[in-house]
Motif scaffolding. Structure first.
Motif, short mmCIF file in Angstrom:
data_model
loop_
_atom_site.label_atom_id
_atom_site.label_comp_id
_atom_site.label_asym_id
_atom_site.label_seq_id
_atom_site.Cartn_x
_atom_site.Cartn_y
_atom_site.Cartn_z
N CYS A 138 -22.04 -5.37 -44.50
CA CYS A 138 -21.81 -6.82 -44.54
C CYS A 138 -20.76 -7.07 -45.61
CB CYS A 138 -23.12 -7.55 -44.86
SG CYS A 138 -24.42 -7.26 -43.63
N ILE A 166 -28.20 -9.48 -36.51
CA ILE A 166 -27.35 -10.09 -37.54
C ILE A 166 -28.04 -11.28 -38.20
CG2 ILE A 166 -25.10 -11.17 -37.97
CD1 ILE A 166 -24.17 -9.78 -35.34
N TYR A 180 -22.22 -16.20 -41.86
CA TYR A 180 -21.60 -15.24 -40.96
C TYR A 180 -20.42 -15.87 -40.23
CZ TYR A 180 -20.97 -11.77 -37.29
OH TYR A 180 -20.43 -10.83 -36.44
N TYR A 207 -18.48 -12.11 -43.66
CA TYR A 207 -19.10 -13.35 -44.13
C TYR A 207 -18.14 -14.10 -45.05
CZ TYR A 207 -23.67 -11.68 -42.48
OH TYR A 207 -24.72 -11.25 -41.70
#
Length: 252
Positions: A138, A166, A180, A207
Protein backbone atom coordinates in the motif's frame (compact mmCIF):
# COMPACT_ATOMS: atom_id res chain seq x y z
CA UNK A 1 37.17 -25.47 -62.89
CA UNK A 2 40.70 -24.06 -62.65
CA UNK A 3 39.33 -20.66 -61.61
CA UNK A 4 37.29 -22.31 -58.85
CA UNK A 5 40.35 -24.10 -57.50
CA UNK A 6 42.35 -20.87 -57.55
CA UNK A 7 39.53 -19.07 -55.73
CA UNK A 8 39.37 -21.74 -53.00
CA UNK A 9 43.17 -21.70 -52.65
CA UNK A 10 43.28 -17.93 -52.14
CA UNK A 11 40.28 -18.03 -49.76
CA UNK A 12 41.85 -20.70 -47.55
CA UNK A 13 45.20 -18.86 -47.60
CA UNK A 14 43.48 -15.62 -46.54
CA UNK A 15 41.64 -17.32 -43.67
CA UNK A 16 44.84 -18.93 -42.42
CA UNK A 17 46.58 -15.54 -42.41
CA UNK A 18 43.68 -13.98 -40.43
CA UNK A 19 43.72 -16.85 -37.96
CA UNK A 20 47.48 -16.48 -37.49
CA UNK A 21 47.46 -12.69 -37.06
CA UNK A 22 44.20 -12.34 -35.09
CA UNK A 23 43.46 -15.57 -33.24
CA UNK A 24 41.18 -13.93 -30.64
CA UNK A 25 38.89 -12.28 -33.20
CA UNK A 26 38.80 -15.35 -35.41
CA UNK A 27 37.61 -17.55 -32.56
CA UNK A 28 34.46 -15.57 -31.85
CA UNK A 29 32.97 -18.47 -29.93
CA UNK A 30 35.60 -18.39 -27.15
CA UNK A 31 34.16 -19.33 -23.78
CA UNK A 32 34.38 -16.55 -21.19
CA UNK A 33 33.54 -17.20 -17.55
CA UNK A 34 30.92 -15.02 -15.84
CA UNK A 35 30.15 -15.22 -12.11
CA UNK A 36 26.57 -14.88 -10.86
CA UNK A 37 26.67 -13.73 -7.22
CA UNK A 38 23.34 -14.46 -5.49
CA UNK A 39 22.88 -12.09 -2.54
CA UNK A 40 20.40 -12.06 0.35
CA UNK A 41 18.96 -8.54 0.17
CA UNK A 42 18.19 -8.47 3.90
CA UNK A 43 21.60 -9.59 5.20
CA UNK A 44 23.92 -8.75 2.29
CA UNK A 45 25.29 -12.31 2.43
CA UNK A 46 26.40 -13.99 -0.80
CA UNK A 47 24.64 -17.33 -0.37
CA UNK A 48 25.55 -18.80 -3.75
CA UNK A 49 28.00 -18.18 -6.59
CA UNK A 50 27.36 -19.73 -9.97
CA UNK A 51 29.98 -19.74 -12.74
CA UNK A 52 28.76 -19.87 -16.33
CA UNK A 53 30.77 -20.05 -19.54
CA UNK A 54 29.30 -17.77 -22.20
CA UNK A 55 29.98 -17.49 -25.94
CA UNK A 56 31.18 -13.90 -26.10
CA UNK A 57 34.27 -11.96 -27.16
CA UNK A 58 36.27 -9.90 -24.70
CA UNK A 59 35.40 -6.23 -24.79
CA UNK A 60 31.76 -6.92 -25.61
CA UNK A 61 28.86 -6.21 -23.21
CA UNK A 62 26.95 -9.02 -21.54
CA UNK A 63 23.44 -8.81 -20.06
CA UNK A 64 21.59 -11.57 -18.28
CA UNK A 65 17.84 -11.81 -18.90
CA UNK A 66 15.41 -11.15 -16.03
CA UNK A 67 12.95 -13.69 -17.40
CA UNK A 68 13.52 -17.35 -18.21
CA UNK A 69 10.85 -17.63 -20.88
CA UNK A 70 11.56 -16.42 -24.39
CA UNK A 71 9.18 -14.93 -26.95
CA UNK A 72 7.78 -18.33 -27.98
CA UNK A 73 7.89 -19.94 -24.53
CA UNK A 74 11.36 -21.49 -24.81
CA UNK A 75 13.73 -21.32 -21.81
CA UNK A 76 16.65 -18.90 -22.08
CA UNK A 77 20.07 -20.21 -21.12
CA UNK A 78 21.36 -16.81 -20.04
CA UNK A 79 18.65 -15.96 -17.50
CA UNK A 80 18.46 -15.30 -13.78
CA UNK A 81 17.15 -18.15 -11.61
CA UNK A 82 13.69 -17.11 -10.41
CA UNK A 83 14.03 -19.03 -7.15
CA UNK A 84 16.78 -20.93 -5.34
CA UNK A 85 16.36 -23.41 -2.51
CA UNK A 86 18.63 -22.62 0.46
CA UNK A 87 20.59 -25.08 2.55
CA UNK A 88 18.26 -24.65 5.55
CA UNK A 89 14.95 -25.07 3.73
CA UNK A 90 14.39 -21.41 2.88
CA UNK A 91 13.41 -20.29 -0.62
CA UNK A 92 15.24 -17.34 -2.17
CA UNK A 93 13.18 -15.39 -4.71
CA UNK A 94 14.71 -13.06 -7.30
CA UNK A 95 13.88 -9.40 -6.57
CA UNK A 96 13.96 -7.95 -10.07
CA UNK A 97 12.77 -4.60 -8.65
CA UNK A 98 15.88 -4.15 -6.48
CA UNK A 99 17.94 -1.10 -7.53
CA UNK A 100 21.07 -2.92 -6.31
CA UNK A 101 20.94 -5.53 -9.08
CA UNK A 102 23.90 -5.54 -11.46
CA UNK A 103 22.70 -7.52 -14.48
CA UNK A 104 25.03 -6.08 -17.13
CA UNK A 105 28.79 -6.27 -17.63
CA UNK A 106 29.77 -3.37 -19.87
CA UNK A 107 32.96 -4.98 -21.19
CA UNK A 108 33.83 -8.65 -20.73
CA UNK A 109 37.37 -9.33 -19.56
CA UNK A 110 39.71 -12.28 -20.04
CA UNK A 111 40.08 -12.16 -16.25
CA UNK A 112 36.99 -13.99 -14.87
CA UNK A 113 37.27 -12.11 -11.55
CA UNK A 114 36.19 -8.95 -13.39
CA UNK A 115 33.09 -10.56 -14.95
CA UNK A 116 30.70 -10.43 -11.99
CA UNK A 117 26.92 -10.04 -11.87
CA UNK A 118 25.23 -9.20 -8.53
CA UNK A 119 21.70 -10.56 -8.21
CA UNK A 120 19.53 -9.86 -5.17
CA UNK A 121 17.07 -12.31 -3.63
CA UNK A 122 14.67 -12.24 -0.69
CA UNK A 123 14.42 -15.23 1.62
CA UNK A 124 11.05 -16.83 2.43
CA UNK A 125 10.16 -19.78 4.64
CA UNK A 126 7.15 -21.58 3.18
CA UNK A 127 5.04 -24.36 4.62
CA UNK A 128 5.42 -26.37 1.41
CA UNK A 129 7.66 -26.22 -1.67
CA UNK A 130 4.52 -26.06 -3.85
CA UNK A 131 3.47 -22.79 -2.19
CA UNK A 132 4.26 -19.26 -3.27
CA UNK A 133 3.84 -15.72 -1.92
CA UNK A 134 1.83 -12.67 -2.96
CA UNK A 135 3.33 -9.33 -1.92
CA UNK A 136 0.85 -6.54 -1.14
CA UNK A 137 2.16 -2.97 -0.98
CA UNK A 138 0.00 0.00 0.00
CA UNK A 139 1.77 3.09 -1.32
CA UNK A 140 1.48 6.85 -0.76
CA UNK A 141 0.82 8.05 -4.31
CA UNK A 142 2.44 11.45 -3.75
CA UNK A 143 5.65 10.41 -1.94
CA UNK A 144 5.89 6.79 -3.15
CA UNK A 145 6.48 5.78 0.49
CA UNK A 146 5.20 2.41 1.70
CA UNK A 147 2.24 2.80 4.08
CA UNK A 148 1.77 -0.91 4.66
CA UNK A 149 3.17 -4.13 3.25
CA UNK A 150 2.05 -7.72 3.64
CA UNK A 151 3.30 -11.13 2.46
CA UNK A 152 0.55 -13.71 1.90
CA UNK A 153 1.45 -17.37 1.42
CA UNK A 154 -0.57 -19.09 -1.33
CA UNK A 155 -0.96 -22.85 -1.03
CA UNK A 156 -0.57 -24.96 -4.18
CA UNK A 157 -0.13 -21.77 -6.17
CA UNK A 158 -0.11 -23.18 -9.70
CA UNK A 159 -2.91 -21.87 -11.96
CA UNK A 160 -4.44 -19.91 -9.06
CA UNK A 161 -6.01 -16.47 -9.24
CA UNK A 162 -5.63 -14.04 -6.33
CA UNK A 163 -7.63 -10.94 -5.38
CA UNK A 164 -6.86 -8.79 -2.35
CA UNK A 165 -9.62 -7.43 -0.14
CA UNK A 166 -8.72 -3.75 -0.52
CA UNK A 167 -9.33 -1.32 2.34
CA UNK A 168 -10.76 2.00 1.17
CA UNK A 169 -9.59 3.88 4.28
CA UNK A 170 -6.16 2.99 5.58
CA UNK A 171 -4.20 4.37 8.51
CA UNK A 172 -0.43 4.28 8.89
CA UNK A 173 1.52 3.57 12.07
CA UNK A 174 1.23 7.24 13.07
CA UNK A 175 -2.56 7.27 12.71
CA UNK A 176 -2.59 9.32 9.49
CA UNK A 177 -5.57 8.50 7.28
CA UNK A 178 -5.42 7.64 3.55
CA UNK A 179 -8.11 7.14 0.89
CA UNK A 180 -7.74 4.53 -1.83
CA UNK A 181 -7.27 5.97 -5.32
CA UNK A 182 -9.16 3.52 -7.53
CA UNK A 183 -8.38 5.68 -10.60
CA UNK A 184 -4.59 5.47 -10.27
CA UNK A 185 -3.13 4.05 -13.49
CA UNK A 186 -0.14 2.52 -11.66
CA UNK A 187 -2.21 0.20 -9.48
CA UNK A 188 -2.20 -3.60 -9.67
CA UNK A 189 -5.23 -4.95 -7.79
CA UNK A 190 -5.12 -8.67 -8.55
CA UNK A 191 -2.93 -11.49 -9.82
CA UNK A 192 -4.47 -13.34 -12.76
CA UNK A 193 -2.16 -16.37 -12.37
CA UNK A 194 0.07 -16.72 -9.31
CA UNK A 195 3.72 -17.33 -10.22
CA UNK A 196 6.51 -19.16 -8.40
CA UNK A 197 8.45 -15.96 -7.74
CA UNK A 198 6.80 -13.67 -5.17
CA UNK A 199 8.02 -10.56 -7.00
CA UNK A 200 5.96 -11.60 -10.04
CA UNK A 201 2.96 -11.55 -7.68
CA UNK A 202 3.19 -7.95 -6.51
CA UNK A 203 -0.09 -6.19 -5.79
CA UNK A 204 0.39 -2.40 -5.65
CA UNK A 205 -2.36 -0.21 -4.21
CA UNK A 206 -2.08 3.58 -4.25
CA UNK A 207 -3.52 5.93 -1.63
CA UNK A 208 -3.80 9.68 -1.08
CA UNK A 209 -3.98 11.49 2.24
CA UNK A 210 -7.60 11.97 3.28
CA UNK A 211 -10.57 10.48 5.12
CA UNK A 212 -14.31 10.09 4.70
CA UNK A 213 -16.26 13.34 4.63
CA UNK A 214 -19.23 14.10 6.82
CA UNK A 215 -22.11 11.73 5.91
CA UNK A 216 -20.07 10.37 2.97
CA UNK A 217 -20.86 6.75 2.07
CA UNK A 218 -18.79 4.22 0.13
CA UNK A 219 -20.25 1.05 -1.42
CA UNK A 220 -18.00 -2.00 -1.91
CA UNK A 221 -18.82 -4.24 -4.88
CA UNK A 222 -17.32 -7.72 -5.27
CA UNK A 223 -17.30 -9.14 -8.80
CA UNK A 224 -17.62 -12.93 -8.58
CA UNK A 225 -15.32 -15.36 -10.34
CA UNK A 226 -17.25 -18.38 -11.65
CA UNK A 227 -16.58 -20.91 -14.39
CA UNK A 228 -20.05 -22.39 -13.97
CA UNK A 229 -23.15 -21.60 -11.93
CA UNK A 230 -22.46 -24.12 -9.15
CA UNK A 231 -18.74 -23.47 -8.61
CA UNK A 232 -17.89 -20.48 -6.40
CA UNK A 233 -14.24 -19.46 -6.84
CA UNK A 234 -14.46 -16.26 -4.81
CA UNK A 235 -14.20 -12.87 -6.50
CA UNK A 236 -11.90 -11.47 -9.13
CA UNK A 237 -12.25 -7.78 -8.40
CA UNK A 238 -13.37 -5.38 -5.69
CA UNK A 239 -14.74 -2.00 -6.72
CA UNK A 240 -15.71 1.08 -4.76
CA UNK A 241 -18.66 3.32 -5.60
CA UNK A 242 -17.98 6.86 -4.38
CA UNK A 243 -19.93 10.11 -4.40
CA UNK A 244 -22.76 8.81 -2.19
CA UNK A 245 -24.29 10.17 1.02
CA UNK A 246 -25.58 8.28 4.02
CA UNK A 247 -29.29 7.59 3.38
CA UNK A 248 -29.02 7.67 -0.43
CA UNK A 249 -30.73 4.96 -2.52
CA UNK A 250 -28.26 2.82 -4.45
CA UNK A 251 -28.81 0.24 -7.20
CA UNK A 252 -26.39 -1.68 -9.42
Amino acid sequence: MINTKKYLFFLISFLLVVLYLHPASALAANKIMVSYQCIDEDTGEIFKVEHRNVDRMTGRPYTVSQTQKGEYGYCKEEAVSESIEGENGEIYMFDFESPKNVLTIESLSENPKENVLRIYYKSYRLKDSENSVVIVSCIDEDSNAIIKTEDIEIEQYRQKHFSYDIEFILKDENGLSYRYDSECSKKCERIVTVQQNAFRNHIKLYYKRGELGEKEAIVSVYRELRYNVSEDLGYYKKEFIEGLKVGDDFYL
